[in-house]
Design a protein around this motif. Sequence first.
Motif, PDB file in Angstrom:
ATOM      1  N   ILE A 185       0.830  -1.199   0.000  1.00  0.00           N
ATOM      2  CA  ILE A 185       0.000   0.000   0.000  1.00  0.00           C
ATOM      3  C   ILE A 185       0.869   1.255   0.000  1.00  0.00           C
ATOM      4  O   ILE A 185       0.590   2.228  -0.712  1.00  0.00           O
ATOM      5  N   VAL A 186       1.938   1.236   0.797  1.00  0.00           N
ATOM      6  CA  VAL A 186       2.841   2.391   0.847  1.00  0.00           C
ATOM      7  C   VAL A 186       3.493   2.623  -0.520  1.00  0.00           C
ATOM      8  O   VAL A 186       3.534   3.754  -1.025  1.00  0.00           O
ATOM      9  N   VAL A 187       4.000   1.550  -1.130  1.00  0.00           N
ATOM     10  CA  VAL A 187       4.620   1.682  -2.449  1.00  0.00           C
ATOM     11  C   VAL A 187       3.587   2.137  -3.478  1.00  0.00           C
ATOM     12  O   VAL A 187       3.855   3.025  -4.306  1.00  0.00           O
ATOM     13  N   GLY A 188       2.384   1.535  -3.438  1.00  0.00           N
ATOM     14  CA  GLY A 188       1.346   1.914  -4.384  1.00  0.00           C
ATOM     15  C   GLY A 188       0.929   3.369  -4.242  1.00  0.00           C
ATOM     16  O   GLY A 188       0.718   4.071  -5.238  1.00  0.00           O
ATOM     17  N   ALA A 189       0.816   3.840  -2.996  1.00  0.00           N
ATOM     18  CA  ALA A 189       0.451   5.236  -2.769  1.00  0.00           C
ATOM     19  C   ALA A 189       1.518   6.177  -3.300  1.00  0.00           C
ATOM     20  O   ALA A 189       1.211   7.222  -3.900  1.00  0.00           O
ATOM     21  N   ASN A 190       2.788   5.823  -3.079  1.00  0.00           N
ATOM     22  CA  ASN A 190       3.881   6.649  -3.604  1.00  0.00           C
ATOM     23  C   ASN A 190       3.820   6.744  -5.126  1.00  0.00           C
ATOM     24  O   ASN A 190       3.951   7.834  -5.703  1.00  0.00           O
ATOM     25  N   LEU A 191       3.613   5.600  -5.784  1.00  0.00           N
ATOM     26  CA  LEU A 191       3.521   5.599  -7.241  1.00  0.00           C
ATOM     27  C   LEU A 191       2.318   6.405  -7.714  1.00  0.00           C
ATOM     28  O   LEU A 191       2.412   7.184  -8.676  1.00  0.00           O
TER      29      LEU A 191
END
Length: 326
Positions: A185-191
């Motif tokens: 979720i953290v990586v997806g939000a950053n992207l």
Amino acid sequence: MTYLQLVAGLALLLVCGDLFVRGAVGVAERLKISPLVIGLTLVGFGTSLPELVASLEAARLGSPGIAVGNVVGSNIANILLILGIAALITPIAVAPGTFRLNGPVLVGASLLSVLLFSLGEIGRWAGFVFVVLLLGYTLTAYWSERRGLKDEAISRLAEEVEALPPRHGSWALYLGLTVGGLLGIVVGANLLIDGAVSLARSLGISETIIGLTIVAVGTSLPELATSVIAAFKRHGDVALGNVVGSNIFNLLGILGVTALYRPIAVPDEILDFDCWVMLAATALVIVFALTRAKIERWEGAALLGGYGAYLAVLLLAPLRGFLGLP
């Protein structure tokens, strides 16, 4: 590259949000936490986690239009788009007493948010108040449901919760799903946020509009999936409860935690138009739910039509400018 970031971010949020909920529920069950507590906390929090991480990331990057637009746009989409789709699939019966606590809390949180928007900034003190109100709401909901729920309602809630995690698995599996889902979720939000900012700049439109549309709908995908599945199972009350609970958490939890992390400036566009659409949508769904204790298919179509009209108004001016039209 921008579009690839958006697609990858949205995919990660949808998939990893589901993995996080499955893992967290599995861990909670092994800790002998009751389905009632799981339903009131972990499930609702888990489906709103993408919005929370996306708003925090937007605040970190100094993009208040995306941070606030994500919350306001998600609440509008939850009611007009997601609930509209669910009601078209099956009419949504409103259980007696459903809005006894949730309705006033949703209306109060919406009005309080708009009042704070009018100040031009949501400061840390306001964020603290929002978080305290969310904790008070959660505790009140838990104790009132413990005292008032009938056996069949508890069985329904337990059934919905037990359907989320895999039927068999070890502690390691559930912990892995929880941690892996959270990291995804953290990586997806950053992207997603990086792609959204790049897209806004490349198209010459405001970040606020991107936050109200692409980011808001993208981070609401877990609620959409949950509500549509519930509607196909003829559990329309679950879809309604999911939307109402998510909207309360978006306002009190996401705005509150984000403001605690960093005070948020409120864009003029949201104050002038979008927050009023959010209030109107909130009032409309409560009227629909209370008039005949059911949200009919035609009312679902009206909600969807309202969302289409909202998008048309929101995107018309930027689209004309992008095409070079007067």
